[in-house]
Design a protein around this motif. Structure first.
Motif, short mmCIF file in Angstrom:
data_model
loop_
_atom_site.label_atom_id
_atom_site.label_comp_id
_atom_site.label_asym_id
_atom_site.label_seq_id
_atom_site.Cartn_x
_atom_site.Cartn_y
_atom_site.Cartn_z
N LYS A 1 0.82 -1.21 0.00
CA LYS A 1 0.00 0.00 0.00
C LYS A 1 0.86 1.26 0.00
O LYS A 1 0.32 2.36 -0.17
CB LYS A 1 -0.93 0.01 1.22
CG LYS A 1 -2.07 -0.98 1.11
CD LYS A 1 -2.88 -1.03 2.41
CE LYS A 1 -3.93 -2.14 2.33
NZ LYS A 1 -4.57 -2.38 3.64
N HIS A 2 2.16 1.13 0.25
CA HIS A 2 2.99 2.33 0.41
C HIS A 2 4.16 2.44 -0.57
O HIS A 2 4.61 3.55 -0.86
CB HIS A 2 3.53 2.41 1.84
CG HIS A 2 2.44 2.73 2.83
ND1 HIS A 2 1.78 1.75 3.53
CD2 HIS A 2 1.87 3.90 3.17
CE1 HIS A 2 0.85 2.33 4.30
NE2 HIS A 2 0.88 3.63 4.09
N ILE A 3 4.68 1.34 -1.06
CA ILE A 3 5.81 1.43 -2.00
C ILE A 3 5.28 1.94 -3.34
O ILE A 3 4.36 1.35 -3.92
CB ILE A 3 6.48 0.05 -2.17
CG1 ILE A 3 7.06 -0.40 -0.82
CG2 ILE A 3 7.56 0.12 -3.24
CD1 ILE A 3 7.53 -1.84 -0.82
N GLU B 1 -3.82 -0.05 -3.96
CA GLU B 1 -4.02 1.40 -3.92
C GLU B 1 -4.25 1.92 -2.50
O GLU B 1 -5.11 1.42 -1.78
CB GLU B 1 -5.20 1.76 -4.82
CG GLU B 1 -5.21 3.20 -5.25
CD GLU B 1 -6.26 3.41 -6.34
OE1 GLU B 1 -6.04 2.92 -7.47
OE2 GLU B 1 -7.29 4.02 -6.04
N HIS B 2 -3.46 2.93 -2.12
CA HIS B 2 -3.56 3.52 -0.79
C HIS B 2 -4.86 4.32 -0.66
O HIS B 2 -5.30 4.93 -1.61
CB HIS B 2 -2.35 4.43 -0.54
CG HIS B 2 -2.18 4.82 0.89
ND1 HIS B 2 -2.91 5.83 1.47
CD2 HIS B 2 -1.37 4.34 1.86
CE1 HIS B 2 -2.55 5.95 2.74
NE2 HIS B 2 -1.61 5.05 3.00
N VAL B 3 -5.45 4.36 0.53
CA VAL B 3 -6.67 5.15 0.74
C VAL B 3 -6.34 6.64 0.71
O VAL B 3 -5.22 7.06 0.98
CB VAL B 3 -7.36 4.82 2.09
CG1 VAL B 3 -7.86 3.38 2.08
CG2 VAL B 3 -6.41 5.07 3.26
N ALA C 1 -8.26 11.24 7.44
CA ALA C 1 -7.45 10.75 8.55
C ALA C 1 -6.22 9.97 8.09
O ALA C 1 -5.31 9.72 8.89
CB ALA C 1 -8.30 9.87 9.46
N HIS C 2 -6.20 9.56 6.82
CA HIS C 2 -5.13 8.68 6.35
C HIS C 2 -5.01 8.84 4.84
O HIS C 2 -5.90 8.43 4.10
CB HIS C 2 -5.46 7.23 6.72
CG HIS C 2 -4.38 6.26 6.40
ND1 HIS C 2 -4.58 4.89 6.36
CD2 HIS C 2 -3.05 6.44 6.10
CE1 HIS C 2 -3.45 4.29 6.06
NE2 HIS C 2 -2.50 5.20 5.89
N TYR C 3 -3.91 9.46 4.40
CA TYR C 3 -3.78 9.72 2.96
C TYR C 3 -2.32 9.98 2.59
O TYR C 3 -1.47 10.14 3.47
CB TYR C 3 -4.66 10.91 2.55
CG TYR C 3 -4.25 12.25 3.10
CD1 TYR C 3 -4.52 12.61 4.42
CD2 TYR C 3 -3.59 13.18 2.30
CE1 TYR C 3 -4.15 13.84 4.92
CE2 TYR C 3 -3.23 14.42 2.80
CZ TYR C 3 -3.50 14.75 4.11
OH TYR C 3 -3.13 15.97 4.60
N VAL D 1 0.25 8.88 8.00
CA VAL D 1 0.29 7.95 9.14
C VAL D 1 1.56 7.09 9.14
O VAL D 1 2.16 6.87 10.18
CB VAL D 1 -0.95 7.03 9.13
CG1 VAL D 1 -0.87 5.98 10.24
CG2 VAL D 1 -2.23 7.85 9.26
N HIS D 2 1.98 6.65 7.95
CA HIS D 2 3.03 5.62 7.87
C HIS D 2 4.37 6.10 7.34
O HIS D 2 5.26 5.29 7.08
CB HIS D 2 2.52 4.44 7.04
CG HIS D 2 1.29 3.80 7.63
ND1 HIS D 2 0.04 3.94 7.08
CD2 HIS D 2 1.14 3.05 8.75
CE1 HIS D 2 -0.84 3.28 7.83
NE2 HIS D 2 -0.20 2.74 8.84
N GLY D 3 4.51 7.43 7.12
CA GLY D 3 5.82 7.97 6.79
C GLY D 3 6.22 7.87 5.33
O GLY D 3 5.38 7.72 4.45
FE LIG Z 1 -0.62 4.77 4.99
#
Ligand SMILES: [Fe+2]
Length: 147
Positions: free
Chosen positions: A53-55, A83-85, A89-91, A137-139
């Motif tokens: 979801k992040h790479i 696909e990332h949301v 709150a999270h994008y 959220v995840h850097g």
């Molecule tokens: Fe994320």
């Protein structure tokens, strides 16, 4: 490859700290070497859904024909293979692009208006392209390709 982070805005530079941050203009002294500023999958051979979801996924296309009488290399980036949301709150906040490890562009993304993706039309026909995305959220996560 050394990784430097601006302590003011979080912008990443490779190899050396710049004289001034290219995003917030903070001085060189406000950069610190921080290899952990870019997240890595725990096991690159067995990516988790969180990794996927992040790479960033990078697609390179030559000659889009939008730019007249000049070579154009299109670089299209999507976050990620899953696909990332894009929710308040999270994008994905932004996608940064580097050519031969030099910062060349940032695309800011609105969670309401944008998919987790961006594209550039480059003059360069070759070189190493890095796409680095920042999830709120995840850097930071990155991928690279040879043009
Ligand atoms: Fe994320």
């Amino acid at each position: 490859m050394k990784i430097f982070e601006c302590k003011v805005c979080g912008h990443i530079e490779f190899d050396n700290a710049p004289e001034k941050c290219l995003v917030c203009r903070a001085k060189r002294e406000l950069f610190g070497e921080k290899p952990e500023a870019i997240k890595q999958p725990a096991d690159p051979a067995n990516l988790t859904d969180g990794d996927k979801k992040h790479i960033p996924v990078i697609v390179v296309q030559k000659d889009c024909k939008m730019i007249a009488d000049a070579p154009c290399t299109d670089v299209l980036v999507k976050v990620g293979e899953i696909e990332h949301v894009m929710q308040d709150a999270h994008y994905i906040r932004y996608i940064d692009f580097y050519l031969d490890r030099q910062f060349i562009s940032r695309v800011w993304l609105s969670p309401d208006a944008c998919h987790p993706a961006a594209g550039l039309h480059l003059k360069a026909a070759s070189g190493t392209l890095i796409a680095l995305e920042n999830c709120n959220v995840h850097g930071n996560w990155m991928a690279q390709v040879e043009l």
